[in-house]
Design an enzyme around this catalytic site. Sequence first.
Site, mmCIF file in Angstrom:
data_model
loop_
_atom_site.group_PDB
_atom_site.id
_atom_site.type_symbol
_atom_site.label_atom_id
_atom_site.label_comp_id
_atom_site.label_asym_id
_atom_site.label_seq_id
_atom_site.Cartn_x
_atom_site.Cartn_y
_atom_site.Cartn_z
ATOM 1 N N LEU A 72 -15.600 15.481 4.236
ATOM 2 C CA LEU A 72 -14.608 16.234 4.912
ATOM 3 C C LEU A 72 -13.658 17.017 4.068
ATOM 4 O O LEU A 72 -13.574 18.265 3.932
ATOM 5 C CB LEU A 72 -14.258 15.744 6.113
ATOM 6 C CG LEU A 72 -13.509 16.711 7.352
ATOM 7 C CD1 LEU A 72 -14.512 17.570 7.788
ATOM 8 C CD2 LEU A 72 -12.999 15.796 8.461
ATOM 9 N N PRO A 79 -9.621 19.842 -1.496
ATOM 10 C CA PRO A 79 -8.225 19.744 -2.126
ATOM 11 C C PRO A 79 -7.142 20.539 -1.384
ATOM 12 O O PRO A 79 -5.719 20.056 -1.211
ATOM 13 C CB PRO A 79 -8.399 20.391 -3.475
ATOM 14 C CG PRO A 79 -9.959 20.179 -3.746
ATOM 15 C CD PRO A 79 -10.591 20.232 -2.393
ATOM 16 N N GLY A 104 -6.840 19.107 4.477
ATOM 17 C CA GLY A 104 -6.747 17.553 4.807
ATOM 18 C C GLY A 104 -6.662 17.259 6.400
ATOM 19 O O GLY A 104 -7.668 17.242 7.066
ATOM 20 N N ILE A 107 -13.112 11.214 -1.763
ATOM 21 C CA ILE A 107 -14.015 10.880 -0.972
ATOM 22 C C ILE A 107 -14.347 9.172 -1.313
ATOM 23 O O ILE A 107 -14.754 8.877 -2.222
ATOM 24 C CB ILE A 107 -15.208 11.674 -1.322
ATOM 25 C CG1 ILE A 107 -14.748 13.036 -1.076
ATOM 26 C CG2 ILE A 107 -16.654 11.057 -0.491
ATOM 27 C CD1 ILE A 107 -14.434 13.470 0.324
ATOM 28 N N THR A 108 -14.225 8.424 -0.125
ATOM 29 C CA THR A 108 -14.546 7.095 -0.242
ATOM 30 C C THR A 108 -16.096 6.552 -0.582
ATOM 31 O O THR A 108 -16.948 7.456 0.275
ATOM 32 C CB THR A 108 -14.135 6.285 1.094
ATOM 33 O OG1 THR A 108 -12.757 6.587 1.209
ATOM 34 C CG2 THR A 108 -14.311 4.668 0.670
ATOM 35 N N GLN A 155 8.320 -10.206 2.321
ATOM 36 C CA GLN A 155 9.837 -10.787 2.667
ATOM 37 C C GLN A 155 9.814 -12.421 2.583
ATOM 38 O O GLN A 155 10.786 -12.906 2.007
ATOM 39 C CB GLN A 155 10.466 -10.222 3.652
ATOM 40 C CG GLN A 155 12.000 -10.294 3.801
ATOM 41 C CD GLN A 155 12.680 -9.384 2.661
ATOM 42 O OE1 GLN A 155 11.979 -8.349 2.295
ATOM 43 N NE2 GLN A 155 13.897 -9.720 2.437
ATOM 44 N N GLY A 170 9.605 -13.858 -0.713
ATOM 45 C CA GLY A 170 10.523 -13.483 -2.014
ATOM 46 C C GLY A 170 9.992 -13.022 -2.921
ATOM 47 O O GLY A 170 8.798 -12.103 -2.778
ATOM 48 N N GLY A 171 10.511 -13.300 -4.116
ATOM 49 C CA GLY A 171 10.084 -12.527 -5.281
ATOM 50 C C GLY A 171 8.445 -12.844 -5.467
ATOM 51 O O GLY A 171 8.044 -11.905 -6.369
ATOM 52 N N GLU A 201 -8.268 9.047 7.642
ATOM 53 C CA GLU A 201 -9.116 9.260 9.104
ATOM 54 C C GLU A 201 -7.877 9.781 10.059
ATOM 55 O O GLU A 201 -7.969 9.238 11.314
ATOM 56 C CB GLU A 201 -9.651 7.966 9.365
ATOM 57 C CG GLU A 201 -10.656 7.570 8.388
ATOM 58 C CD GLU A 201 -11.649 6.854 9.110
ATOM 59 O OE1 GLU A 201 -11.976 6.830 10.292
ATOM 60 O OE2 GLU A 201 -12.665 6.277 8.316
HETATM 61 C C1 LIG Z 1 -7.838 6.504 -0.258
HETATM 62 C C2 LIG Z 1 -8.178 7.438 0.443
HETATM 63 C C3 LIG Z 1 -9.525 7.447 0.851
HETATM 64 C C4 LIG Z 1 -9.964 8.671 1.513
HETATM 65 N N1 LIG Z 1 -11.282 8.661 2.136
HETATM 66 C C5 LIG Z 1 -11.770 9.833 2.712
HETATM 67 C C6 LIG Z 1 -13.006 10.110 2.919
HETATM 68 O O1 LIG Z 1 -14.131 9.163 2.643
HETATM 69 N N2 LIG Z 1 -13.742 11.249 3.414
HETATM 70 C C7 LIG Z 1 -12.662 12.236 3.522
HETATM 71 O O2 LIG Z 1 -13.247 13.387 4.086
HETATM 72 N N3 LIG Z 1 -11.332 12.307 3.387
HETATM 73 C C8 LIG Z 1 -10.902 11.047 3.003
HETATM 74 N N4 LIG Z 1 -9.628 10.923 2.523
HETATM 75 C C9 LIG Z 1 -8.568 11.956 2.959
HETATM 76 C C10 LIG Z 1 -7.760 11.791 4.016
HETATM 77 O O3 LIG Z 1 -8.376 11.651 5.275
HETATM 78 C C11 LIG Z 1 -6.741 12.837 3.960
HETATM 79 O O4 LIG Z 1 -5.830 12.408 3.037
HETATM 80 C C12 LIG Z 1 -5.773 12.953 5.175
HETATM 81 O O5 LIG Z 1 -6.407 13.401 6.292
HETATM 82 C C13 LIG Z 1 -4.549 13.651 5.044
HETATM 83 O O6 LIG Z 1 -4.771 15.073 4.456
HETATM 84 P P1 LIG Z 1 -3.691 15.423 3.169
HETATM 85 O O7 LIG Z 1 -3.732 14.253 2.272
HETATM 86 O O8 LIG Z 1 -4.321 16.741 2.631
HETATM 87 O O9 LIG Z 1 -2.515 15.347 3.696
HETATM 88 P P2 LIG Z 1 -1.868 16.952 4.448
HETATM 89 O O10 LIG Z 1 -2.567 17.208 5.681
HETATM 90 O O11 LIG Z 1 -1.495 17.866 3.665
HETATM 91 O O12 LIG Z 1 -0.463 16.131 5.271
HETATM 92 C C14 LIG Z 1 0.687 16.107 4.506
HETATM 93 C C15 LIG Z 1 1.618 15.344 5.520
HETATM 94 O O13 LIG Z 1 1.740 16.652 6.616
HETATM 95 C C16 LIG Z 1 1.711 16.118 7.821
HETATM 96 N N5 LIG Z 1 1.033 17.266 8.730
HETATM 97 C C17 LIG Z 1 -0.023 17.807 8.324
HETATM 98 N N6 LIG Z 1 -0.315 18.621 9.402
HETATM 99 C C18 LIG Z 1 0.642 18.521 10.383
HETATM 100 C C19 LIG Z 1 0.848 18.872 11.647
HETATM 101 N N7 LIG Z 1 0.083 19.873 12.472
HETATM 102 N N8 LIG Z 1 1.933 18.372 12.410
HETATM 103 C C20 LIG Z 1 2.774 17.384 11.927
HETATM 104 N N9 LIG Z 1 2.297 16.744 10.557
HETATM 105 C C21 LIG Z 1 1.532 17.281 9.962
HETATM 106 C C22 LIG Z 1 0.728 14.957 7.461
HETATM 107 O O14 LIG Z 1 0.839 13.987 9.017
HETATM 108 C C23 LIG Z 1 1.403 14.279 6.281
HETATM 109 O O15 LIG Z 1 2.514 13.415 6.504
HETATM 110 C C24 LIG Z 1 -9.258 9.829 1.934
HETATM 111 C C25 LIG Z 1 -7.987 9.789 1.605
HETATM 112 C C26 LIG Z 1 -7.261 8.596 0.735
HETATM 113 C C27 LIG Z 1 -6.044 8.624 0.210
#
Ligand SMILES: Cc1cc2nc3c(=O)[nH]c(=O)nc-3n(C[C@H](O)[C@H](O)[C@H](O)COP(=O)(O)OP(=O)(O)OC[C@H]3O[C@@H](n4cnc5c(N)ncnc54)[C@H](O)[C@@H]3O)c2cc1C
Length: 383
Positions: free
Chosen positions: A125, A128, A131, A157-158, A336, A339-340, A363
């Site tokens: 889903l 770049p 999100g 993508i996991t 915590q 400790g170390g 998610e």
């Molecule tokens: C290890 C890992 C595994 C993952 N696995 C998958 C997977 O299998 N499939 C998949 O599709 N995705 C996957 N993801 C993606 C993950 O779901 C996204 O990273 C997540 O949805 C956040 O999107 P972003 O990283 O683009 O952050 P952004 O959406 O850019 O958010 C950046 C910050 O802005 C905040 N923000 C954004 N919009 C708003 C709003 N409207 N109001 C308030 N705050 C907001 C967010 O809360 C966050 O703090 C994975 C991510 C990681 C790190």
Amino acid sequence: MNLELSEEQTAVRRLAKDFVDREIAPNVVAWDRAEEVDRAVVKKLGEVGFLGLTIDEEYGGSGGDHLAYCLVTEELGRGDSSVRGIVSVSLGLVTKTIQAYGTEEQKREWIPRLTAGEALGCFGLTEPGTGSDAGNLTTRAVRDGDDYVLNGSKMFITNGTWADVVLLFARSTDAPGHKGVSAFLVPADTPGLTRRTIHGKLGLRGQATAELTLEDVRVPATALLGPEGKGFSIAMAALAKGRMSVAAGCVGIAQAALDAAVGYAGEREQFGKSIASYQLVQELISDIAVDVDAARLLTWRVADLIDRGESFATAASQAKLFASEAAVRAANNALQVFGGYGYIDEYPVGKLLRDARVMTLYEGTSQIQKLIIGRALTGVSAF
Ligand SMILES: Cc1cc2nc3c(=O)[nH]c(=O)nc-3n(C[C@H](O)[C@H](O)[C@H](O)COP(=O)(O)OP(=O)(O)OC[C@H]3O[C@@H](n4cnc5c(N)ncnc54)[C@H](O)[C@@H]3O)c2cc1C
């Protein structure tokens, strides 16, 4: 809600605990350092039935209710969140979605292999540039005769490099925002689909996280999952249940933090006494214990709502929000207590904290969960 587990649920929890203690716990540090869990664990997860929970037996599933699914997920999270995530994504986001929306042919093609651990699924889903705002994704699916041709890229993508099938979300019509999104089942070996492992993660190091690139990836129209233009609601339905699974995994992290903190506090002496005798250490431990119980009860409530056919999406967001933040707190409190020594990877709590940290991000971030809960309470959407 009856909080007493049935005989079947107790048995599956015991099975999961034994599996984790035997197959996962002895390998956790080595897998984390190697940045890869042993792939053989996937087949073992299939053989023991954990990749088929809640799935119909006629497709090779092992049945069981959502509370049983939570109990297994919690145990896997207690053992290693990297393994837990493999199951949550392949079973929770992919197999369950095929069961819910697939044609008979799609179910027969994919579900038996996925439940057996002979194939893995990934959920494509995030991109770049999108999100939290996944409804504005830009990957395109253009109809060409009896096929669709896919172009675009997917991020974080996991299971990405391990998967045999990608549940992929792409824009297939000119309808604006999420209305133009459709879901596709794309075999991972389709020409034009390339996968790059993302290294250097803070936690979940054993898991294969990847960037997927699609260049003229051609799939037959039968790869469409569910109706055209309904892909975003399919993704959101998958993620609503997925949040229960993440929350259960977080309960497992917090439980592991509690077990480790209690054990270490009882062994470690300072100033001539066990550190467990100091009230400030007991405070750290009791804070973890309350987080474990509260997170578990919120998570079990979601399972109960799903199994009774009630609305559960807001409860799932509440459970995911609380449990993920609780897992971070619990792991940090446990560190915590250590400790170390907590800062060294021979001891378990540093990894728990690193693994927990992503739970408030994926998610749906904690901020997004709050907006979902706020929308349900006020009737006003912030999106
Ligand atoms: C290890 C890992 C595994 C993952 N696995 C998958 C997977 O299998 N499939 C998949 O599709 N995705 C996957 N993801 C993606 C993950 O779901 C996204 O990273 C997540 O949805 C956040 O999107 P972003 O990283 O683009 O952050 P952004 O959406 O850019 O958010 C950046 C910050 O802005 C905040 N923000 C954004 N919009 C708003 C709003 N409207 N109001 C308030 N705050 C907001 C967010 O809360 C966050 O703090 C994975 C991510 C990681 C790190």
